[in-house]
Design an enzyme around this catalytic site. Structure first.
Site: not given
Length: 419
Positions: A11, A106-107
Site C-alpha cells: 500500500d 494504491d494497493e
C-alpha cells in the site's frame, strides 16, 4: 498438499497526498490534503500523516477539514499523474516477481514465493521494495505479508499500517495470538451492520468465529439472519481462518461482461427531461466509444438513475434487449432514451448510468437493406480517432454545448476527478 505461498499486499501511504508532497518539497512539514480547494462541500480524497494527526480524515468535507486544521493545504487532484505513478510502482514490483496483481490504484498483490531463493526471506524482499520505491518516488509503502491474499490484506490493514517499519507477517501459526484477538469488525469485509449481527450472536472477536465448527456457525447465522445464509457463513468462517485459495493473477485484464459510464449530477439542475436526456446521450456516446475501442458490440442496454428532491428519494434500473448487437451511438441512444422516458418518476436526477452488456466480438455484423451500418461505424471510428488524438472534447455533439451538458467537464477528469 501444495507448498505455502508468500503473498504481499503493498500500500502506498497517503498515496495522492504523498505524490503532491514529493512534487513540492516546501510542503514537507505542512498538513496536506487532496481535494477541490474551490468547493468546501467537496470531499477529501487523501490526507498526509501530518494532516491526519490534526484530525483530518478521508471522505470528510473540505470545509470540515479546514475547520479542524486552518493551515491545511488543499490541492486539486491530478488523476492522470496518480495513475502513471501507480503503473511505475507496478514496474518496480515486477523486478522482484512477475506475479503482480493491482488491487486498487494504491494497493497491489505480489506473490513472491518464487523470488525467495533469489532475494532472500520475505522481510528482506519487503525492505528492498520499500527502499526502492522511496528512492524512486519518495512514497512510503507498507506491506502486509501472509500465506494467502486475505491474510496479507488483514496483515496490512490491522498491523503493517500501524507498525513503525511498515511490514507485518501474519502466518497461520500466529493467528490465535494475533488476528483472532481483534474485534470482529477488524475482519476483512465486515462492516458495521454485519458486526452488529455477530455481536448479537455473541461473536465479538474474530477468533470467536474461527474456533467454531462450520456447521455450528451456519446454524447460528441462519437463526440470526432469518434467511438462507450458508454461503455468507462459509465466506466469513474461511476469512476468519485465513483460508483463501485465490491466486495472484498478473495484470488487470479480464474478459469484459459489460461497459458502463455514470455521472453524479447536481440534482437541483436536472429537473427537466430534456436536460437529463442531454447527459444520457453524452454517456451513451462514451459507452459506445469504449465498446468500439475494445472491438466489441453489445445486445443489452441498461439505464439507471437515482432521483431526489431533498425529501423524497426514488430511482430505477432497467434494461432492454436490442434487435441485434451494436456499438453504434444512435441505436444504443434510442433504446436508452426509451428506458428513461418510460421509467423516470419526475423527481430531479442526482445520478445517471448507462451500460451496454451482452458483449460479443465485432468481427461479424448483420447486414440490412435499409441502412448502411458499416458507413456509420466507419464515421464513428473516425470520430474516435480524433478524440483519442486530440482529447475527448475535440469533437462533440452540439447538445453538449447546452447548459445541461457535462461532456466538457468530463473531458478534464478521470473517474470523476481532475486529471
Amino acid at each position: 498438499m501444495p507448498p505455502e505461498r508468500t503473498i504481499f499486499l503493498i500500500d502506498g501511504q497517503s498515496f495522492y497526498a504523498s505524490i503532491e508532497k514529493a512534487r513540492r518539497r516546501d510542503l514537507d512539514q505542512r498538513p496536506v490534503a487532496v481535494g477541490d480547494p474551490t468547493r468546501r462541500s467537496g470531499i477529501i480524497l487523501a490526507a498526509c500523516p501530518i494532516a491526519k494527526a490534526r484530525g483530518v480524515t478521508t471522505a470528510e468535507r473540505v470545509g470540515e477539514a479546514l475547520a479542524k486544521c486552518p493551515d491545511l493545504v488543499v490541492i486539486r487532484p491530478r488523476m492522470q499523474t496518480y495513475i502513471g505513478i501507480s503503473l511505475f510502482m507496478t514496474a518496480i514490483y515486477e523486478m522482484y516477481t512477475d506475479q503482480v496483481e493491482p488491487y486498487s490504484i494504491d494497493e497491489q498483490f505480489l506473490d513472491v514465493t518464487g523470488s525467495i531463493p533469489a532475494y532472500g526471506p520475505p522481510e528482506r524482499i519487503a525492505r528492498l521494495i520499500q527502499r526502492y520505491v522511496k528512492l524512486a518516488t519518495n512514497i512510503n509503502v507498507r506491506i502486509g505479508v501472509g500465506p494467502t491474499k486475505v491474510l496479507a490484506k488483514m496483515a496490512l490493514d490491522n498491523y503493517a499500517k500501524k507498525e513503525s517499519g511498515g511490514v507485518y507477517d501474519l502466518s497461520f501459526a500466529t493467528l490465535a495470538s494475533t488476528l483472532w484477538e481483534l474485534p470482529v469488525h477488524h475482519m476483512f469485509m465486515v462492516g458495521s451492520r454485519m458486526a452488529r449481527h455477530f455481536s448479537r450472536m455473541g461473536l465479538v472477536k474474530i477468533g470467536d468465529i474461527a474456533r467454531l465448527e462450520l456447521g455450528d456457525f451456519k446454524r447460528r447465522m441462519r437463526r440470526e439472519m432469518q434467511k438462507q445464509s450458508d454461503i455468507q457463513a462459509e465466506y466469513y468462517w474461511q476469512t476468519a481462518r485465513g483460508i483463501d485459495p485465490s491466486p495472484v493473477v498478473a495484470g488487470i485484464r479480464h474478459k469484459l461482461k459489460s461497459i458502463s459510464h455514470g455521472k453524479a449530477l447536481r440534482s437541483g439542475l436536472y429537473r427537466k427531461l430534456e436536460d437529463i436526456e442531454v447527459v444520457l446521450l453524452e454517456l451513451v456516446v462514451e459507452v459506445c466509444r469504449r465498446t468500439r475501442r475494445h472491438k466489441c458490440k453489445g445486445s443489452v442496454v441498461s439505464v439507471g438513475a437515482a432521483e431526489t428532491d431533498g425529501t423524497r428519494t426514488s430511482g430505477f434500473g432497467r434494461q432492454t434487449q436490442l434487435p441485434q448487437p451494436t456499438a453504434l451511438t444512435h441505436e444504443v441512444a434510442a433504446a436508452a432514451l426509451k428506458l428513461l422516458r418510460e421509467h423516470w418518476s419526475g423527481l430531479p436526477v442526482s445520478r445517471l448510468t448507462v451500460a451496454l452488456g451482452g458483449l460479443s466480438d465485432d468481427g461479424v455484423d448483420q447486414l440490412t437493406l435499409f441502412e448502411d451500418r458499416q458507413s456509420i461505424l466507419e464515421m464513428e471510428r473516425a470520430t474516435d480517432y480524433i478524440k483519442n488524438r486530440y482529447g475527448s472534447d475535440a469533437i462533440m455533439r452540439a447538445s453538449s454545448l447546452l447548459e445541461a451538458g457535462v461532456a466538457r467537464e468530463r473531458a478534464e477528469q478521470i473517474g470523476g476527478h481532475y486529471k
